[in-house]
Design a protein around this motif. Sequence first.
Motif, PDB file in Angstrom:
ATOM      1  N   TYR A 127      -0.553 -17.228 -10.801  1.00 49.87           N
ATOM      2  CA  TYR A 127      -1.011 -15.954 -10.295  1.00 49.87           C
ATOM      3  C   TYR A 127      -0.334 -14.826 -10.741  1.00 49.87           C
ATOM      4  N   LEU A 128      -1.112 -13.632 -10.803  1.00 51.81           N
ATOM      5  CA  LEU A 128      -0.568 -12.331 -11.317  1.00 51.81           C
ATOM      6  C   LEU A 128      -0.587 -11.421 -10.179  1.00 51.81           C
ATOM      7  N   ASN A 129       0.371 -10.274 -10.310  1.00 50.88           N
ATOM      8  CA  ASN A 129       0.491  -8.991  -9.364  1.00 50.88           C
ATOM      9  C   ASN A 129       0.005  -7.805 -10.026  1.00 50.88           C
ATOM     10  N   ASN A 130      -0.644  -7.021  -9.273  1.00 55.50           N
ATOM     11  CA  ASN A 130      -0.741  -5.377  -9.861  1.00 55.50           C
ATOM     12  C   ASN A 130       0.241  -4.824  -8.793  1.00 55.50           C
ATOM     13  N   VAL A 131       0.846  -4.066  -9.420  1.00 54.47           N
ATOM     14  CA  VAL A 131       1.942  -3.315  -8.789  1.00 54.47           C
ATOM     15  C   VAL A 131       1.736  -1.846  -8.925  1.00 54.47           C
ATOM     16  N   HIS A 132       1.428  -0.941  -7.877  1.00 58.02           N
ATOM     17  CA  HIS A 132       1.307   0.587  -7.785  1.00 58.02           C
ATOM     18  C   HIS A 132       2.409   1.301  -7.670  1.00 58.02           C
ATOM     19  N   VAL A 143       5.998  -1.406  -3.090  1.00 58.85           N
ATOM     20  CA  VAL A 143       7.225  -1.752  -3.349  1.00 58.85           C
ATOM     21  C   VAL A 143       8.273  -0.721  -2.759  1.00 58.85           C
ATOM     22  N   GLY A 144       8.036   0.558  -2.805  1.00 64.29           N
ATOM     23  CA  GLY A 144       8.702   1.396  -2.217  1.00 64.29           C
ATOM     24  C   GLY A 144       8.900   1.695  -0.952  1.00 64.29           C
ATOM     25  N   ARG A 161      11.643  -7.074   1.977  1.00 58.52           N
ATOM     26  CA  ARG A 161      12.119  -6.934   0.644  1.00 58.52           C
ATOM     27  C   ARG A 161      12.492  -8.402   0.115  1.00 58.52           C
ATOM     28  N   VAL A 162      12.850  -9.241   0.701  1.00 54.78           N
ATOM     29  CA  VAL A 162      13.286 -10.558   0.237  1.00 54.78           C
ATOM     30  C   VAL A 162      11.815 -11.157  -0.257  1.00 54.78           C
ATOM     31  N   LEU A 163      10.875 -11.137   0.488  1.00 54.63           N
ATOM     32  CA  LEU A 163       9.573 -11.710   0.137  1.00 54.63           C
ATOM     33  C   LEU A 163       8.852 -11.300  -0.987  1.00 54.63           C
ATOM     34  N   ILE A 164       8.800  -9.738  -1.204  1.00 48.11           N
ATOM     35  CA  ILE A 164       8.464  -8.998  -2.428  1.00 48.11           C
ATOM     36  C   ILE A 164       9.204  -9.427  -3.612  1.00 48.11           C
ATOM     37  N   LYS A 165      10.196  -9.582  -3.593  1.00 44.26           N
ATOM     38  CA  LYS A 165      11.226  -9.881  -4.891  1.00 44.26           C
ATOM     39  C   LYS A 165      10.741 -11.306  -5.166  1.00 44.26           C
ATOM     40  N   LYS A 166      10.723 -12.245  -4.197  1.00 47.51           N
ATOM     41  CA  LYS A 166      10.137 -13.720  -4.528  1.00 47.51           C
ATOM     42  C   LYS A 166       8.799 -13.568  -5.218  1.00 47.51           C
ATOM     43  N   MET A 167       7.823 -12.878  -4.533  1.00 48.20           N
ATOM     44  CA  MET A 167       6.602 -12.907  -4.972  1.00 48.20           C
ATOM     45  C   MET A 167       6.467 -12.384  -6.409  1.00 48.20           C
ATOM     46  N   LEU A 168       7.291 -11.408  -6.607  1.00 48.74           N
ATOM     47  CA  LEU A 168       7.262 -10.852  -8.142  1.00 48.74           C
ATOM     48  C   LEU A 168       7.759 -11.934  -8.892  1.00 48.74           C
ATOM     49  N   LEU A 189      10.927   0.371 -11.556  1.00 49.06           N
ATOM     50  CA  LEU A 189      11.032   0.231  -9.934  1.00 49.06           C
ATOM     51  C   LEU A 189      11.002  -1.346  -9.754  1.00 49.06           C
ATOM     52  N   VAL A 190      10.059  -2.084 -10.157  1.00 55.24           N
ATOM     53  CA  VAL A 190       9.945  -3.334  -9.755  1.00 55.24           C
ATOM     54  C   VAL A 190      11.067  -4.197 -10.230  1.00 55.24           C
ATOM     55  N   LYS A 191      11.541  -3.684 -11.622  1.00 49.99           N
ATOM     56  CA  LYS A 191      12.587  -4.371 -12.359  1.00 49.99           C
ATOM     57  C   LYS A 191      14.125  -4.103 -11.603  1.00 49.99           C
ATOM     58  N   GLN A 192      14.189  -3.185 -10.885  1.00 42.91           N
ATOM     59  CA  GLN A 192      15.460  -2.665 -10.178  1.00 42.91           C
ATOM     60  C   GLN A 192      15.558  -3.644  -9.233  1.00 42.91           C
TER      61      GLN A 192
END
Length: 218
Positions: free
Chosen positions: A108-113, A117-118, A127-134, A150-153
Amino acid sequence: EFYPPQIGGTCTMFAGRFGCYPPDKVIVVTKMIDGADAFDQSARYPIVRVPLLRNGPPHYEWAGMVWDFIKTGWKLIRQHQIERIECARPFPEGIAAYVLSKRFGIPYLNNVHGDEVGVFQRYKVERVLIKKMLRAARLNLASSHATERLVKQLAGADLKTQVVLPGFSPAFLRKPAPEAVARLREQVGGSPILLTVGRIAQVRKGHDHVIKALPDVI
């Protein structure tokens, strides 16, 4: 969660992208809304609408929507030769994709806007879930270089990302009447015109920053 006939930037972007795909290569799963029949019938690809109810436990209402995505995705994967799952956002859609990916071995792939994330990373569990999904995604498509940073940070400098800038179809453009342009320029005294298109939303859209910066620009 958001798709035409709802109005919005991401709605338009996704509908434009999926409209370019071969119609037998995409199935869209999105929210059930009133008045969607006409749009769904005009689409070249199948659109499956489900309630997407935010009826999860208190403070985690999004879990109900995740469950709707999992149930529907499970059925579609068993019925069709699904090769890839694409998420509008890493959260909460990405949670459903992660579960389905683990169960059926489909990447699967994510689109990030940026906004998801913010906003959600302010909360500990989210926050933990978002990091894992990414990090679990095959690829994360960022809508801008700022969003990519932002997502790499959040998830690490080695996160698999690619920037895909939002586009639009020039068929939607309408050339304005010269007299309307002349009236507008007369109203502002011939000064340069700065146009911002976006809803008024505190913190997220940045209209306030533009206004504060204008004295320095002048």
